[in-house]
Design an enzyme around this catalytic site. Structure first.
Site, PDB file in Angstrom:
ATOM      1  N   LYS A  84       0.860  -1.209   0.055  1.00 31.72           N
ATOM      2  CA  LYS A  84      -0.226   0.083  -0.083  1.00 31.72           C
ATOM      3  C   LYS A  84       0.751   1.345   0.037  1.00 31.72           C
ATOM      4  O   LYS A  84       0.401   2.364  -0.523  1.00 31.72           O
ATOM      5  CB  LYS A  84      -1.098  -0.099   1.228  1.00 31.72           C
ATOM      6  CG  LYS A  84      -2.311  -0.751   1.085  1.00 31.72           C
ATOM      7  CD  LYS A  84      -2.964  -0.445   2.095  1.00 31.72           C
ATOM      8  CE  LYS A  84      -4.373  -1.152   1.830  1.00 31.72           C
ATOM      9  NZ  LYS A  84      -4.380  -2.743   2.199  1.00 31.72           N
ATOM     10  N   GLU A 106     -10.219   7.556   4.059  1.00 38.95           N
ATOM     11  CA  GLU A 106     -10.789   6.692   5.004  1.00 38.95           C
ATOM     12  C   GLU A 106     -10.149   5.562   5.197  1.00 38.95           C
ATOM     13  O   GLU A 106      -9.397   5.124   4.150  1.00 38.95           O
ATOM     14  CB  GLU A 106     -12.266   6.569   4.192  1.00 38.95           C
ATOM     15  CG  GLU A 106     -12.341   5.381   3.695  1.00 38.95           C
ATOM     16  CD  GLU A 106     -11.453   5.307   2.026  1.00 38.95           C
ATOM     17  OE1 GLU A 106     -10.845   4.459   1.755  1.00 38.95           O
ATOM     18  OE2 GLU A 106     -11.521   6.508   1.390  1.00 38.95           O
ATOM     19  N   SER A 373       1.496  -9.778  -0.613  1.00 34.58           N
ATOM     20  CA  SER A 373       0.893  -8.483  -0.684  1.00 34.58           C
ATOM     21  C   SER A 373       1.399  -7.663   0.827  1.00 34.58           C
ATOM     22  O   SER A 373       1.727  -6.783   0.755  1.00 34.58           O
ATOM     23  CB  SER A 373      -0.591  -8.146  -0.584  1.00 34.58           C
ATOM     24  OG  SER A 373      -1.372  -8.824   0.250  1.00 34.58           O
TER      25      SER A 373
HETATM   26  C1  LIG Z   1      -5.060  -3.683   1.989  1.00 38.55           C
HETATM   27  C2  LIG Z   1      -4.447  -4.901   1.593  1.00 38.55           C
HETATM   28  C3  LIG Z   1      -4.951  -5.941   0.501  1.00 38.55           C
HETATM   29  C4  LIG Z   1      -6.101  -5.613  -0.304  1.00 38.55           C
HETATM   30  O1  LIG Z   1      -6.053  -4.440  -1.240  1.00 38.55           O
HETATM   31  P1  LIG Z   1      -5.928  -4.546  -2.686  1.00 38.55           P
HETATM   32  O2  LIG Z   1      -6.088  -3.130  -3.204  1.00 38.55           O
HETATM   33  O3  LIG Z   1      -6.644  -5.530  -3.263  1.00 38.55           O
HETATM   34  O4  LIG Z   1      -4.454  -4.990  -2.924  1.00 38.55           O
HETATM   35  C5  LIG Z   1      -4.262  -6.866   0.335  1.00 38.55           C
HETATM   36  N1  LIG Z   1      -3.312  -7.234   1.161  1.00 38.55           N
HETATM   37  C6  LIG Z   1      -2.852  -6.526   2.136  1.00 38.55           C
HETATM   38  C7  LIG Z   1      -1.578  -6.876   2.911  1.00 38.55           C
HETATM   39  C8  LIG Z   1      -3.353  -5.270   2.390  1.00 38.55           C
HETATM   40  O5  LIG Z   1      -2.840  -4.518   3.397  1.00 38.55           O
END
Ligand SMILES: *Cc1c(COP(=O)(O)O)cnc(C)c1O
Length: 404
Positions: A84, A106, A373
Site C-alpha cells: 500500500k 478513509e 501483498s
Molecule cells: C489492503 C491490503 C490488501 C487488499 O487491497 P488490494 O487493493 O486488493 O491490494 C491486500 N493485502 C494486504 C496486505 C493489504 O494490506
C-alpha cells in the site's frame, strides 16, 4: 474513452469534485512523463520503502507439494508492511505538485490509514483519517499508530459506523476543502484517474517479478496469483504480464465462512454491475443497488467492490477468479510460516492457499509466482483468537490488570 476499461470505470461524482479530479488527472499526466518525477518516485521506493522487494524461491513448500515451482514476491518487506505504501507515496508526490497541503483518507481496518499517515509525516502534510466508530473500537492498534504518526483520526458515528460511512465522511470533507486537500484513495478503485494512477504506481511489482524471475530461471512465470480486495496488489503484479498470453493470471477473493450473503466478499460470480463510490464495476449489492454486507477474516479483502479494470479483465477472461475460505487462509498462514519462515498477511495467505491447491496438479517444469501483498504482524490479534492462544490472552489480561 478516458478512464474507462470497456464499460467499467469512469467518473460518477458530484459536480463539485470534477475540477479536482481534472486537476489530478492533468498533474498525473504531466508527472508521468517527467524524468524528475520518475526519479523522485523511484528514489523513495528504494530508499524509503526498501524496494526492490525480494522474489523468494519457496523451496520447502515446493518440495512438499511435489509439483510446480513456487516463488513468493515478498511485498511484506515494504515499509509499513505491505504494498500500500507505494501508491500512497505516488499520490503524495502528485498532491505536492498541485500545491495541496492536507491529505485525507478513509480506512476500515486501518492499514490504508497508517500508510497515508506515514507519507503525510514524511512529506509534511497535515492528515485527517476517517474511520467508523465500530472500526475504531476493533482496530485500536492501527488508530494508535496513526496518532503516533501525527494524523487526526476522526470517528464516524453514523450509519453502520464502518468503512462505507467513513467513505461518505471523507467525500464530504473533500467537497468542503478541495482547494488545499488531496483525497488519498487506497486501491485501484474510485473515479478516474485513481484506478489508472494507482495501477501505474503499483505496476513496479510485476516489472520486478519479470526481471527477478528472468535472473533466477530465465523464464516468464506460468502463473501469477494475487489476492483481490479492491485490486491494487493484483493489478500491480498482473499489469506487466497482461500482454503475455502464456502467463495465467489468477485473482483470489475472500470466500469467508460461507456462501450466504454477508458471509463472504466474492464479487465473481455473486456480484452485479453497478455504479458505487464514483465508478462503474462489479459490486456485491442488492436489487436496489445497496451494497451488501461482506465478511472476510482479512480486513483488506472485506470489501463489496472491485477495481474497474479487473472487472474488464474478468469479462475478457484474461484474469481468472477463484475464492479461498477463512479456514483455508488460516491454514496457509501456518504452512508458509513453518515451511518458509515467512508469516504472510491474512490477505496474502488467500493467494498462498490457492497456490497450495494447484501446485501439486502442475508439472515440475511450471512456475507459480505468488504475490505476498503484506506481512502478518498486523494480524496478531486475529491470529491469536483464531488459533485460540490462551497464553496470549493471559498476557493481555495481565497488561489490563497492570493498568496505565
Ligand atoms: C489492503 C491490503 C490488501 C487488499 O487491497 P488490494 O487493493 O486488493 O491490494 C491486500 N493485502 C494486504 C496486505 C493489504 O494490506
Amino acid at each position: 474513452m478516458k478512464g474507462h476499461f470497456g464499460k467499467y470505470g469512469g467518473r460518477y461524482v458530484p459536480e463539485m469534485l470534477i475540477p479536482a479530479l481534472e486537476e489530478l488527472d492533468q498533474a498525473y499526466a504531466v508527472a508521468k512523463k517527467d524524468k524528475q518525477f520518475r526519479k523522485e518516485f523511484t528514489d523513495l521506493l528504494r530508499n524509503f520503502s526498501g524496494r526492490p522487494t525480494p522474489l523468494v524461491f519457496a523451496k520447502n513448500l515446493t518440495q512438499k507439494l511435489g509439483g510446480a515451482k513456487i516463488y513468493l514476491k515478498n511485498e511484506g518487506l515494504n515499509h509499513t508492511g505491505a504494498h500500500k505504501i507505494t501508491h500512497c507515496i505516488g499520490q503524495a508526490l502528485i498532491a505536492k505538485r498541485i500545491g495541496k497541503t492536507r491529505l485525507i483518507a478513509e480506512t476500515g481496518a486501518g492499514q490504508h490509514g497508517v500508510a497515508t499517515a506515514t507519507v503525510a509525516a514524511k512529506f509534511g502534510f497535515s492528515c485527517t483519517v476517517y474511520m467508523g466508530e465500530v472500526d475504531i473500537a476493533r482496530q485500536r492498534p492501527n488508530v494508535f499508530l496513526m496518532e503516533q504518526l501525527g494524523a487526526k483520526v476522526v470517528p464516524v458515528p453514523f450509519g453502520s459506523k464502518t468503512l462505507k460511512d467513513a467513505v461518505n465522511a471523507a467525500i464530504k470533507d473533500w467537497i468542503e476543502n478541495v482547494k488545499d486537500t488531496h483525497y488519498v484513495l487506497g486501491s485501484v478503485v474510485g473515479p478516474h484517474p485513481f484506478p489508472t494512477m494507482n495501477r501505474d504506481f503499483q505496476s513496479i511489482i510485476g516489472k520486478e517479478i519479470r526481471k527477478q524471475l528472468k535472473e533466477a530461471e530465465g523464464i516468464l512465470p506460468d502463473y501469477v496469483i494475487a489476492c483481490v480486495g479492491g485490486g491494487s496488489n493484483a493489478m500491480g503484479a498482473f499489469t506487466d504480464f497482461i500482454k503475455e498470453s502464456s502467463v495465467h493470471l489468477i485473482g483470489v477473493e475472500a470466500g469467508g465462512r460461507g456462501k450466504k450473503i454477508g458471509q463472504h466478499a466474492v464479487r465473481f460470480p455473486s456480484g452485479s454491475v453497478g455504479v458505487v463510490e464514483g465508478y462503474k464495476s462489479y459490486f456485491l449489492q442488492d436489487s436496489d443497488g445497496q451494497l451488501q454486507k461482506t465478511h472476510s477474516i482479512s480486513a483488506g479483502l472485506d470489501y463489496p467492490g472491485i477495481g474497474p479494470e479487473l472487472s474488464f479483465l474478468h469479462d475478457n477472461n484474461r484474469v481468472k477468479f477463484v475464492s479461498i475460505t477463512d479456514q483455508e487462509a488460516l491454514e496457509a498462514v501456518k504452512t508458509l510460516s513453518e515451511l518458509e519462515g515467512i508469516i504472510p498477511a491474512l490477505e496474502s495467505a488467500h493467494a498462498v492457499a490457492h497456490a497450495i491447491k494447484i501446485a501439486p496438479k502442475l508439472s515440475k517444469s511450471k512456475t507459480i509466482v505468488v504475490n505476498l501483498s503484506g506481512r502478518g504482524d498486523k494480524d496478531i490479534f486475529i491470529l491469536t483468537k483464531a488459533f485460540k492462544d490462551k497464553k496470549f490472552y493471559e498476557f493481555m489480561k495481565n497488561l489490563v490488570e497492570e493498568g496505565i
